[in-house]
Motif scaffolding. Structure first.
Motif, short mmCIF file in Angstrom:
data_model
loop_
_atom_site.label_atom_id
_atom_site.label_comp_id
_atom_site.label_asym_id
_atom_site.label_seq_id
_atom_site.Cartn_x
_atom_site.Cartn_y
_atom_site.Cartn_z
N VAL A 308 0.83 -1.20 0.00
CA VAL A 308 0.00 0.00 0.00
C VAL A 308 0.86 1.25 0.00
O VAL A 308 0.64 2.19 -0.78
N LEU A 309 1.88 1.28 0.85
CA LEU A 309 2.72 2.46 0.95
C LEU A 309 3.62 2.62 -0.27
O LEU A 309 3.98 3.74 -0.64
N THR A 310 4.01 1.53 -0.89
CA THR A 310 4.76 1.61 -2.13
C THR A 310 3.93 2.31 -3.20
O THR A 310 4.42 3.20 -3.92
N SER A 421 -5.41 3.38 -2.92
CA SER A 421 -5.98 4.48 -3.68
C SER A 421 -7.30 5.00 -3.13
O SER A 421 -7.65 6.16 -3.35
N ILE A 422 -8.04 4.15 -2.41
CA ILE A 422 -9.41 4.47 -2.01
C ILE A 422 -9.56 4.39 -0.49
O ILE A 422 -9.17 3.41 0.14
N LYS A 468 -7.63 8.34 -1.53
CA LYS A 468 -6.57 8.18 -0.53
C LYS A 468 -5.17 8.33 -1.12
O LYS A 468 -4.24 8.80 -0.45
N LYS A 469 -5.02 7.95 -2.35
CA LYS A 469 -3.73 7.98 -3.03
C LYS A 469 -3.14 9.39 -3.07
O LYS A 469 -1.93 9.55 -3.20
N LEU A 470 -3.98 10.41 -2.94
CA LEU A 470 -3.53 11.79 -3.03
C LEU A 470 -3.11 12.36 -1.69
O LEU A 470 -2.95 13.58 -1.56
N VAL A 471 -2.94 11.49 -0.69
CA VAL A 471 -2.58 11.95 0.66
C VAL A 471 -1.31 11.25 1.11
O VAL A 471 -1.22 10.02 1.04
N ARG A 524 4.88 -5.06 -9.38
CA ARG A 524 5.10 -4.09 -8.29
C ARG A 524 3.82 -3.89 -7.48
O ARG A 524 3.86 -3.64 -6.26
N ALA A 525 2.68 -4.02 -8.12
CA ALA A 525 1.39 -3.87 -7.43
C ALA A 525 0.94 -5.14 -6.71
O ALA A 525 -0.15 -5.17 -6.15
N GLY A 526 1.78 -6.20 -6.76
CA GLY A 526 1.45 -7.43 -6.05
C GLY A 526 0.47 -8.32 -6.80
O GLY A 526 -0.26 -9.11 -6.17
#
Length: 636
Positions: A308-310, A421-422, A468-471, A524-526
């Motif tokens: 998530v943090l990546t 992202s959400i 959420k991705k924008l924070v 990279r996104a798993g």
């Protein structure tokens, strides 16, 4: 022969030439002293920065056409107070018009949108670059290259919005007649050819990377120019501009056709070559997909949260620390509080820094894959029909969904990019001042009278979903706020990989090379690779094996990987897919209901208004009256 030049004054950037809105702002009636503007290196450098000025304005998210009109984020239009420019967001409700166009970058009547004026400044710089006697040859070459890039990008920005544009190759002579000033539009092919020519001229004399980051980060590099060239050529090759039958009748008043009605497959070949050249240059200079490295204050981090943090930090990491970021603009993204739920009781009254009003529609949330790496409506293991039923957070999902929190079943078993992202009701929000795995915030978005974390509602978020991705995960919104600044990417390596996969598919159909580049991003996104994921889990197991099917996969992959980054609006336009996307009602949950059974009922907020004519911006009616050589865009 005397030329027409703008007055040079940094303080007056926003107000210069206010009387020059006849035609295309190419012939100002104000003239200044060039001897002062270019009397030495320092003054010339200041003028160089005025050429960059409009570029920096493009960082403003709320006036970014791609950010506001993609359908990724909607904004309430019935607030008592209106703290932001809502023009772009309101276009989804059908407010665009030709009498007074919203986000009018053609005439530049609003601050930061005077693109033709900026092109003229670039011409002035190029015409006078030889005057400073103390400017070294090496620096002069670099500055010329930077300005040529800026000219190219300004023309490209206009072309994406308006299609064919007048090409302002030089400033007009002061003796130019009224007829000469009334320029006409170039063809679409001429427009893209000129943009590409300027980029090709600029690339050799630009530095590969910025070495003095403290002083020069944000100035144009070879890697930026090569990547923009790839985007330009991919845009030229895409359905909106490559043999689009919708524009077959568009022509200048002299009968010149503005769009070619014939599809040209070679345009995709050129786009693929440009993508590959950009990728090779980026990788040769050390760029690679970002991976989150926990700071010392994080002593324990499960793999699920690391992913998530990546994904979050690929966007929110500082430019100088993000080895995936190819290009961003210097102004920071100032809208984190709009993308953050109110997760503490104190934050409820903190409406100025934490208004929380950027809302993600239900259809955008459902676009993200399942944890098997395929769309949730294709995944044969996913209960798509029962996705709105309720389920409690459990031990297995505790790092994504709060234990015992009752939430929608479709929030479970989703890909890591979904959780990165959400923000959603019951979803874990790692950060905001809490980095202890035993004490993490989660979002509570149900009921008008509840409050954030343990029970919070932002009644102004009209869907119950936040981008959420924008924070930045370390930004804190409570009774005050501590914002970790970042620059929203314009281009990052993951996007370039996906653009290359897209171009390869358009040239040759599905190939091992095309799969490899999309799989780099998915790994990279798993997620499993495309072939494995569809073969094993999809109801349409051979989708990846056809050109049309793989195109759909690539398009969805770009929308997910680059979600909320101001890219989808451009992509969906060039693909001619935005009309289809916006045909789905803008929905959210029934956010004013506190009981889960009542809250988790889809509620239609509005139906977006978007037709064929909306793919291109209208030129203001008055501009057509003043300049009789201009023609309006189709269907306006």
């Amino acid at each position: 022969m005397k030329r027409i030049y703008p007055i040079f004054c940094l303080v007056l950037i926003a107000s210069l030439f206010a009387s020059c809105k006849k035609y295309l702002d190419v012939a100002p009636d104000n003239t200044g002293t060039l001897e002062y503007a270019f009397r030495n290196r320092n003054e010339a450098e200041n003028y160089l920065f005025t050429c960059y000025a409009t570029l920096q304005q493009f960082a403003e998210a709320t006036t970014n056409p791609s950010f506001t009109t993609s359908g990724e984020i909607i904004y309430p239009n019935n607030l008592t107070k209106h703290p932001i420019d809502e023009t772009g967001f309101n276009m989804l409700r059908g407010t665009q018009n030709s009498n007074n166009p919203g986000l009018n970058y053609w005439d530049g009547e609003n601050s930061g949108k005077a693109v033709f004026r900026s092109i003229r400044r670039c011409n002035t710089m190029l015409e006078n670059i030889d005057k400073p006697a103390d400017l070294s040859f090496a620096e002069k070459k670099r500055w010329i290259a930077e300005v040529k890039f800026l000219k190219a990008y300004y023309h490209f920005y206009l072309a994406r919005l308006y299609g064919p544009v007048p090409l302002i190759k030089t400033n007009l002579d002061i003796t130019a007649s009224s007829d000469e000033i009334k320029v006409k539009r170039a063809t679409m092919d001429e427009t893209f050819a000129y943009i590409t020519q300027l980029l090709d001229e600029a690339i050799p004399d630009l530095p590969p990377v910025i070495n003095n980051q403290a002083q020069e980060l944000g100035r144009i590099t070879q890697l930026i120019a090569l990547s923009v060239k790839a985007e330009v050529l991919a845009t030229a090759a895409s359905p909106l501009f490559n043999g689009n039958p919708d524009y077959s009748s568009a022509q200048n008043k002299d009968g010149q056709k503005l769009f070619s009605s014939t599809y040209d497959a070679d345009k995709w070949v050129k786009a693929a070559d440009a993508c590959k050249a950009a990728i090779m240059a980026c990788e040769a200079n050390g760029l690679k997909l970002y991976t989150f490295i926990p700071p010392a204050v994080i002593t324990s981090l499960p793999d699920s949260l690391r992913k998530v943090l990546t994904i979050q930090n690929a966007v929110t990491e500082k430019w100088e620390l993000n080895n995936e970021l190819i290009w961003a603009l210097n102004p920071t993204f100032d809208w984190q509080g709009y993308a953050t739920p109110r997760m503490t009781q104190k934050s409820v009254v903190n409406i100025f820094s934490n208004p929380s009003t950027f809302a993600v529609p239900l259809a955008m949330q459902e676009l993200f894959y399942s944890d098997k790496g395929v769309p949730i409506n294709e995944d044969k293991t996913f209960d798509y029909a029962g996705r709105y039923s309720l389920k409690k957070g459990d031990q297995d999902s505790r790092f994504y969904i709060a234990k015992d929190s009752l939430t929608a079943k479709e929030h479970f078993n989703r890909e890591p990019r979904f959780y990165a992202s959400i923000g959603f009701d019951g979803g874990i929000w790692y950060g905001n001042g809490k980095l202890n795995l035993n004490d993490m915030y989660h979002v509570w978005a149900r009921g008008i009278e509840s409050y954030a974390g343990p029970k919070d509602i932002n009644t102004l978020n009209i869907t119950g979903y936040w981008p959420k991705k924008l924070v930045h995960y370390q930004s804190v919104y409570d009774d005050g706020f501590q914002q970790i600044a970042f620059r929203l990417p314009l281009i990052r390596l993951a996007g370039l990989y996906l653009l290359y996969a897209e171009a390869l598919n358009e040239v040759n159909g599905p190939t091992a090379e095309a799969y490899s580049y999309i799989d780099r991003v998915r790994t990279r996104a798993g997620l499993p690779g495309v072939v494995d994921a569809w073969s094993t889990y999809s109801k349409n197991p051979s989708k990846f094996a056809t050109k049309d099917g793989f195109r759909q996969i690539i398009h969805q992959e770009r929308r997910l990987e680059l979600a909320f980054e101001g890219q989808a609006g451009w992509d969906l336009r060039r693909w001619k897919e935005l009309q289809s996307v916006l045909s789905v009602p803008m929905q959210g949950w029934n956010v004013y209901e506190a009981q889960p059974a009542n809250y988790y009922q889809p509620r239609t907020l509005f139906n977006a208004i978007f037709g064929v004519r909306n793919y291109l911006w209208p030129i203001k009616d008055n501009s057509l009256i003043v300049n009789g050589n201009l023609v309006q865009n189709p269907y306006w």
